[in-house]
Structure formats: structure tokens, C-alpha cells
Enzyme design. Structure first.
Site, PDB file in Angstrom:
ATOM      1  N   ASN A 148       1.060  -1.200  -0.217  1.00 54.37           N
ATOM      2  CA  ASN A 148       0.042   0.102  -0.146  1.00 54.37           C
ATOM      3  C   ASN A 148       0.831   1.090  -0.246  1.00 54.37           C
ATOM      4  O   ASN A 148       0.216   2.244  -0.474  1.00 54.37           O
ATOM      5  CB  ASN A 148      -1.038   0.010   1.110  1.00 54.37           C
ATOM      6  N   ARG A 156      10.865   3.960   5.942  1.00 53.14           N
ATOM      7  CA  ARG A 156      10.731   3.792   7.215  1.00 53.14           C
ATOM      8  C   ARG A 156      11.452   2.976   8.090  1.00 53.14           C
ATOM      9  O   ARG A 156      11.680   3.310   9.377  1.00 53.14           O
ATOM     10  CB  ARG A 156       9.085   3.869   7.286  1.00 53.14           C
ATOM     11  N   SER A 226      -0.195  -7.567   6.987  1.00 51.36           N
ATOM     12  CA  SER A 226      -1.355  -7.854   7.833  1.00 51.36           C
ATOM     13  C   SER A 226      -0.971  -8.651   9.294  1.00 51.36           C
ATOM     14  O   SER A 226       0.116  -8.936   9.534  1.00 51.36           O
ATOM     15  CB  SER A 226      -2.059  -8.635   7.034  1.00 51.36           C
ATOM     16  N   GLU A 247       4.266  -3.829  12.338  1.00 50.71           N
ATOM     17  CA  GLU A 247       3.387  -2.781  12.125  1.00 50.71           C
ATOM     18  C   GLU A 247       2.448  -3.394  11.466  1.00 50.71           C
ATOM     19  O   GLU A 247       2.423  -3.931  10.266  1.00 50.71           O
ATOM     20  CB  GLU A 247       4.081  -1.693  11.408  1.00 50.71           C
ATOM     21  N   ARG A 275      -7.413   9.195   2.085  1.00 48.96           N
ATOM     22  CA  ARG A 275      -5.862   9.413   1.841  1.00 48.96           C
ATOM     23  C   ARG A 275      -5.510   7.848   1.389  1.00 48.96           C
ATOM     24  O   ARG A 275      -5.759   6.848   1.988  1.00 48.96           O
ATOM     25  CB  ARG A 275      -4.902   9.838   3.253  1.00 48.96           C
ATOM     26  N   CYS A 281      -3.400   1.274   6.844  1.00 50.80           N
ATOM     27  CA  CYS A 281      -3.623   0.845   7.817  1.00 50.80           C
ATOM     28  C   CYS A 281      -4.438   1.721   9.028  1.00 50.80           C
ATOM     29  O   CYS A 281      -5.138   1.523   9.914  1.00 50.80           O
ATOM     30  CB  CYS A 281      -2.419   0.242   8.642  1.00 50.80           C
ATOM     31  N   GLU A 378     -10.745  -4.697   8.533  1.00 52.98           N
ATOM     32  CA  GLU A 378     -10.256  -3.612   7.620  1.00 52.98           C
ATOM     33  C   GLU A 378     -10.934  -3.745   6.416  1.00 52.98           C
ATOM     34  O   GLU A 378     -11.053  -4.408   5.623  1.00 52.98           O
ATOM     35  CB  GLU A 378      -8.914  -3.836   7.494  1.00 52.98           C
ATOM     36  N   GLU A 455       7.811   2.918  14.598  1.00 50.37           N
ATOM     37  CA  GLU A 455       8.693   3.425  13.684  1.00 50.37           C
ATOM     38  C   GLU A 455       8.588   4.873  13.662  1.00 50.37           C
ATOM     39  O   GLU A 455       7.566   5.658  13.872  1.00 50.37           O
ATOM     40  CB  GLU A 455       8.226   2.821  12.304  1.00 50.37           C
TER      41      GLU A 455
HETATM   42  P1  NAP Z   1       0.469  -8.996   3.694  1.00 56.46           P
HETATM   43  O1  NAP Z   1      -0.280  -9.865   2.852  1.00 56.46           O
HETATM   44  O2  NAP Z   1       0.730  -9.242   5.448  1.00 56.46           O
HETATM   45  O3  NAP Z   1       1.978  -8.754   3.141  1.00 56.46           O
HETATM   46  C1  NAP Z   1       2.754  -7.804   3.558  1.00 56.46           C
HETATM   47  C2  NAP Z   1       4.299  -8.328   3.126  1.00 56.46           C
HETATM   48  O4  NAP Z   1       4.484  -9.535   3.948  1.00 56.46           O
HETATM   49  C3  NAP Z   1       4.377  -8.509   1.672  1.00 56.46           C
HETATM   50  O5  NAP Z   1       5.685  -8.423   1.337  1.00 56.46           O
HETATM   51  C4  NAP Z   1       4.114 -10.260   1.577  1.00 56.46           C
HETATM   52  O6  NAP Z   1       4.764 -10.603   0.389  1.00 56.46           O
HETATM   53  C5  NAP Z   1       4.655 -10.484   2.704  1.00 56.46           C
HETATM   54  N1  NAP Z   1       3.988 -12.066   3.359  1.00 56.46           N
HETATM   55  C6  NAP Z   1       3.376 -12.668   3.042  1.00 56.46           C
HETATM   56  N2  NAP Z   1       3.141 -13.864   3.418  1.00 56.46           N
HETATM   57  C7  NAP Z   1       4.141 -13.889   4.172  1.00 56.46           C
HETATM   58  C8  NAP Z   1       4.690 -15.157   4.756  1.00 56.46           C
HETATM   59  N3  NAP Z   1       4.235 -16.160   5.091  1.00 56.46           N
HETATM   60  N4  NAP Z   1       6.031 -14.749   5.596  1.00 56.46           N
HETATM   61  C9  NAP Z   1       6.793 -13.677   5.129  1.00 56.46           C
HETATM   62  N5  NAP Z   1       6.401 -12.676   4.427  1.00 56.46           N
HETATM   63  C10 NAP Z   1       5.074 -12.874   3.860  1.00 56.46           C
HETATM   64  O7  NAP Z   1      -0.012  -7.615   3.794  1.00 56.46           O
HETATM   65  P2  NAP Z   1      -0.569  -6.818   2.634  1.00 56.46           P
HETATM   66  O8  NAP Z   1      -1.873  -7.130   2.086  1.00 56.46           O
HETATM   67  O9  NAP Z   1       0.706  -6.435   1.585  1.00 56.46           O
HETATM   68  O10 NAP Z   1      -0.802  -5.140   3.313  1.00 56.46           O
HETATM   69  C11 NAP Z   1      -1.876  -4.902   3.929  1.00 56.46           C
HETATM   70  C12 NAP Z   1      -1.738  -4.978   5.430  1.00 56.46           C
HETATM   71  O11 NAP Z   1      -0.766  -4.172   5.982  1.00 56.46           O
HETATM   72  C13 NAP Z   1      -3.106  -4.578   5.988  1.00 56.46           C
HETATM   73  O12 NAP Z   1      -3.658  -5.328   7.109  1.00 56.46           O
HETATM   74  C14 NAP Z   1      -2.671  -3.012   6.526  1.00 56.46           C
HETATM   75  O13 NAP Z   1      -3.219  -2.567   7.717  1.00 56.46           O
HETATM   76  C15 NAP Z   1      -1.270  -3.327   6.909  1.00 56.46           C
HETATM   77  N6  NAP Z   1      -0.580  -2.254   7.126  1.00 56.46           N
HETATM   78  C16 NAP Z   1       0.064  -1.775   8.254  1.00 56.46           C
HETATM   79  C17 NAP Z   1       0.862  -0.474   8.401  1.00 56.46           C
HETATM   80  C18 NAP Z   1       1.374  -0.392   9.697  1.00 56.46           C
HETATM   81  O14 NAP Z   1       2.207   0.559   9.790  1.00 56.46           O
HETATM   82  N7  NAP Z   1       0.724  -0.776  10.894  1.00 56.46           N
HETATM   83  C19 NAP Z   1       1.190   0.131   7.383  1.00 56.46           C
HETATM   84  C20 NAP Z   1       0.793  -0.405   6.166  1.00 56.46           C
HETATM   85  C21 NAP Z   1       0.076  -1.590   5.897  1.00 56.46           C
HETATM   86  P3  NAP Z   1       4.182 -11.098  -0.970  1.00 56.46           P
HETATM   87  O15 NAP Z   1       3.766  -9.943  -1.659  1.00 56.46           O
HETATM   88  O16 NAP Z   1       5.125 -11.562  -1.573  1.00 56.46           O
HETATM   89  O17 NAP Z   1       2.949 -12.037  -0.735  1.00 56.46           O
END
Ligand code: NAP
Length: 474
Positions: A148, A156, A226, A247, A275, A281, A378, A455
Site C-alpha cells: 500500500n 521507514r 497484515s 506494524e 488518503r 492501516c 479492515e 517506527e
Molecule cells: P500482507 O499480505 O501481510 O503482506 C505484507 C508483506 O508480507 C508482503 O511483502 C508479503 O509478500 C509478505 N508476506 C506474505 N506472506 C508472508 C509469509 N508467510 N512470510 C513472510 N512474508 C510474507 O499485507 P498486505 O496485504 O501487503 O498489506 C496490507 C496490510 O498491511 C493491512 O493489514 C494493513 O493494515 C497493513 N499495514 C500496516 C501498516 C502499519 O504501519 N501498521 C502500514 C501499512 C499496511 P508477498 O507480497 O510476496 O505476498
């Protein structure tokens, strides 16, 4: 695309396999990107280990100046990075410029922090010995980022890690690896030594990251994504007792109290909701409005949401680009159908347009029941879900009734009352009469299942440092 290979030890490597990155506005293939495997991970860790030995020994001022130069170079090239972000993520031009600026600011902030790693010398109260406390680089760090914010979620982590003296391997999200790869020549130009930062896009994500987290040289895992993946990584990190920075997801409530200034509340809610088109998140997920304001608030918010222009984010007149992929768009549509089936009212939007592109229109739903799925998960899209409350205690209870605790927003013109409400919210961050909390100078992070660690701010660099205490007699 210029940079589509693996970036290891300052060199571009083809890798043995490749995967496609899609433009979400057109559904066309943007680039074919190299996919890292275990041997690439080992090579990247070898390079990071070699580079870190020299980098950690440099004077903090030298590390600081490299980071400062990275901020200058990125600030000069905001348009270039914003364009790449829009192409691979879809977000509109203004959001992409906002992200590129925010991403660059982490280099400036941590250039300033690099020279301020303070310690302590004091007398032990009983023994009379000196207590000397200092911070040292924690070791190699594995950084994993979501789609995202393809630039900012990386910088960061990279900026504080480099400020602290660590070497890193970064695994960007498979949907959006291009921006992070394109940042590497800029870091070289800024003076980041070869091998200190390595980028490994991969389609074998789980196995690749798990392998790195079991390498004894790795001491830090910093993840944004996530909560489900965060839990898995914490389990893997337990085997070597790594320092985790997590995070994770959010479910941000907005509380519009009965004395709120309506203009401020609408402006702030628009920002908190739209935004990054809601793919954040920090996005406002549940909007609780005092019943005396609800009609006016809903009417005005719907008017603002309906006026937004949806389209390909590369067109500068567009406010809202496509969602990142079909799955995310379909999930958003399901949240709306579910809420409507359970009794919510559709105020605007709500219809998936014909393709190509993963578009979903800005949507407002009111009278959302507590049983609707979007109250508990979410939404991650441009849907404002409004509920009402009569009693402030009840609103606070409902706002806190989630396993998440990243950010909440409060709108009230009575500062004393507003601060009392803020303190009762079980969230790592609160926006008071503001719809934006993200700031490189502030500690970003959540409570409960929204994560561990912070962070940005002064805390951000400590995530990449170990505290050492020397008990000294002299
Ligand atoms: P995601 O599915 O958890 O993926 C995030 C990262 O983790 C990607 O690089 C993904 O790689 C990798 N990943 C997936 N499965 C994995 C595994 N088994 N082992 C290690 N790495 C793995 O999250 P997303 O859909 O990209 O992002 C959305 C989520 O991020 C939302 O829940 C949002 O709230 C959260 N977020 C949190 C913050 C914060 O600061 N708190 C900021 C931004 C987003 P691949 O792409 O190769 O699968």
C-alpha cells in the site's frame, strides 16, 4: 522498466524465475520481475554482513550525511518516484506525491537521529560503581513491506536501520516491487556502500523469509503488513529470539463528539478515510457520529465523496485511482453488500464499474449495524461506514471493542473533554481534530494486535539497536 532484477551486493542479478507486476488501472503487465530464491537470500545476507562491518564502524556523522544526501536526491526526484508508485499501486498522483515526500522525509529525519544515539552514565546507588549505558547496532535486519506504500514503508525501515549502523535485506510486496528497486541507484549515488541494502522481490515469500529468519547472523525482523502474516513471523522469529518490529493491521474508529466543529470533522474524516483511497492501516474504518450531528454529517460527507473523480491515477485531475488488485476490490464490494443486507443504507457509490482496472467508487453507507463485517475487519478501500451514538461512554466502549489498536480519531471543539476521551482510547496513536497522524518525527505504531514497537520518532532507531550496560569501576 529500468530496474526489474534482484539487487544483491550492489549488483543486478537476473534470478532463476520471474513474475509479472500488473498496472491496476489497465490490468496490463507493467514489468517482469526477478523472483529470489534461497541461494539469493544467502548471497544478500553475505553481502549485508560484509558491508555492515565497515558501515557500523563509520562515525555517526558520516552515516548521517549519506542519509541526508538520500533525502536530497529523493526530494529532487519526487515526480519520478510518484509516477512509479502510481503505475504499480494505482494510487492517484496527489497521493503518490504525498507518499514520495513522506518516504524521503524518513532519510532526513534519521540523518538527524543518527548523530543523537544517546546513552547514560550514572552512579549505582548501592555499590558506587558507574552504570554506563550505550546503544549499539543490533545486527542484520530483514525488512518486509506491504504494497500500500511501496516507497514509504521501505524507507521507514531502511533509514533507521542505516542510521543505527545495520545492514539490511528488504523483501518488498510482490504487487509493488518496482519502486523499491528503483530506489537502489539513488542510494548508491547518495553513498550507501555496496551490499549494505539488498532487495529481494520473490514469489516464494514464505520460504524465503523463513530461511532468512533462521540465519544466525540476522538479529532483527521488521515487518509491515497484515496481522495474520505478522503472527506467523513472530512464531518464526521466536526460534532465534529475534528483535521484532511489527506494524500490523488496524480498524480505526472516528469519534465525532456532539460539540465537534462540523467543517473540521468533515475535512478530517475525508483525509482519514480517503488518503491512499482507504488502502491504509490508518484509514477510518468505523465512523461514530453523535446522533444530533449524524444527518448533517452524512449529507456533507456523501457530497464530498461523490464529487471525487475516479480514474487512472496517472491523470493529474483524478482523485481516486484503482484498488491494487481484483481481490482487494472484490473484498471491498463484499463489505458493502454485507452491510446493506444487514440493514445499512447506501448514501452514494456502491457499484463496481466496468473494467478494465480494479476501480471501486467512493461510497458512503449509514446506519451500519454492529453485526456488519466491516465493523470488525479492515475495509481497505474507499468506503465510509457511519454509525451513530447517543452516549459518549458507549462510543468509547464501541471504539475500543476490537483486537486492533493502531489509531483512532476524535473530533471535538472542547479541548479538555477531547483530551479525556483520547486518553480513554486504547490506541497507539490518536488524531485529535486531525485526520492524519503519520509523521517521520513521531512514534508510529499500535497496541494490542496492531503490532509491537514503533517506527519514526526517536523510538524508530532503537528498534535497530541493542542496549549495552557496562558496570564500571574507576
Ligand atoms: P500482507 O499480505 O501481510 O503482506 C505484507 C508483506 O508480507 C508482503 O511483502 C508479503 O509478500 C509478505 N508476506 C506474505 N506472506 C508472508 C509469509 N508467510 N512470510 C513472510 N512474508 C510474507 O499485507 P498486505 O496485504 O501487503 O498489506 C496490507 C496490510 O498491511 C493491512 O493489514 C494493513 O493494515 C497493513 N499495514 C500496516 C501498516 C502499519 O504501519 N501498521 C502500514 C501499512 C499496511 P508477498 O507480497 O510476496 O505476498
Amino acid at each position: 522498466m529500468d530496474y526489474t532484477d534482484l539487487y544483491i551486493d550492489g549488483e543486478w542479478r537476473k534470478g532463476t524465475e520471474r513474475f509479472d507486476v500488473i498496472n491496476p488501472a489497465t490490468e496490463e503487465v507493467l514489468a517482469s520481475v526477478a523472483s529470489a530464491d534461497i541461494a539469493d537470500a544467502d548471497a544478500a545476507l553475505d553481502a549485508a554482513e560484509r558491508a555492515m562491518a565497515e558501515w557500523a564502524a563509520r562515525k555517526p556523522r558520516e552515516r548521517s550525511e549519506v542519509l541526508r544526501r538520500a533525502w536530497e536526491l529523493m526530494t529532487d526526484r519526487l515526480d519520478h518516484f510518484a509516477h512509479l508508485i502510481t503505475l504499480e499501486n494505482g494510487k492517484a498522483r496527489a497521493d503518490a506525491i504525498g507518499e514520495a515526500t513522506y518516504a524521503a522525509e524518513f532519510f532526513r529525519w534519521f540523518a538527524e537521529e543518527a548523530v543523537r544515539a544517546d546513552g547514560l552514565i550514572t552512579h549505582a546507588p548501592a555499590s558506587g560503581a558507574r552504570i554506563v549505558v550505550q546503544h549499539k547496532p543490533a545486527g542484520l535486519a530483514v525488512l518486509i513491506t506491504p504494497w500500500n506504500y511501496p516507497a514509504a514503508m521501505g524507507t521507514r525501515k531502511i533509514a533507521p536501520a542505516l542510521a543505527a549502523g545495520c545492514g539490511v535485506v528488504i523483501k518488498p510486496a510482490s504487487e509493488t516491487p518496482l519502486t523499491m528497486l528503483a530506489l537502489m541507484p539513488l542510494l548508491e549515488e547518495a553513498g550507501v556502500p555496496k551490499g549494505l541494502v539488498n532487495v529481494l522481490p520473490s514469489k516464494k515469500t514464505g520460504a524465503l523469509v523463513d530461511h532468512m529468519l533462521h540465519d544466525p547472523r540476522v538479529r532483527v525482523v521488521s515487518f509491515t503488513g497484515s496481522t495474520g502474516v505478522g503472527r506467523k513471523l513472530l512464531k518464526s522469529a521466536a526460534d532465534q529470539v529475534l528483535k521484532p518490529a511489527m506494524e500490523l493491521g488496524g480498524n480505526a474508529p472516528v469519534l465525532v463528539l456532539k460539540d465537534a466543529d462540523m467543517d473540521t470533522a468533515i475535512e478530517g474524516t475525508m483525509l482519514a478515510k480517503m488518503r491512499n483511497l482507504g488502502e491504509a492501516c490508518t484509514a477510518a474504518n468505523r465512523i461514530y457520529v453523535h446522533e444530533s450531528l449524524a444527518d448533517d454529517f452524512t449529507r456533507r460527507l456523501s457530497a464530498r465523496m461523490s464529487a471525487l473523480k475516479v480514474g487512472d491515477g496517472t491523470d493529474p485531475s483524478v482523485d481516486v485511482g484503482p484498488l491494487v488488485n481484483a481481490e482487494t476490490r472484490d473484498k471491498v464490494a463484499e463489505f458493502v453488500s454485507d452491510a446493506l443486507a444487514k440493514g445499512a443504507k447506501l448514501e452514494c457509490g456502491g457499484t463496481v464499474p466496468n473494467g478494465p482496472g480494479f476501480f471501486y467508487p467512493p461510497t458512503v453507507i449509514s446506519n451500519v449495524p454492529e453485526t456488519a463485517d466491516c465493523v470488525h475487519d479492515e475495509i481497505f478501500g474507499p468506503v465510509a461506514a457511519i454509525q451513530t451514538f447517543a452516549d459518549e461512554d458507549d462510543a468509547i466502549r464501541r471504539a475500543n471493542a476490537t483486537e486492533y489498536g493502531l489509531v483512532a480519531y476524535v473530533f471535538s471543539a472542547d479541548f479538555k473533554r477531547a483530551m479525556q476521551v483520547c486518553e480513554r482510547l486504547d490506541y497507539g496513536m490518536v488524531g485529535l481534530n486531525r485526520g492524519l497522524v503519520s509523521d517521520p518525527a513521531a512514534p508510529f505504531g499500535g497496541t494490542k494486535q496492531s503490532g509491537l514497537g514503533r517506527e519514526g520518532g526517536h523510538e524508530g532507531m532503537l528498534e535497530f539497536m541493542e542496549t549495552q550496560y557496562i558496570s564500571a569501576e574507576w
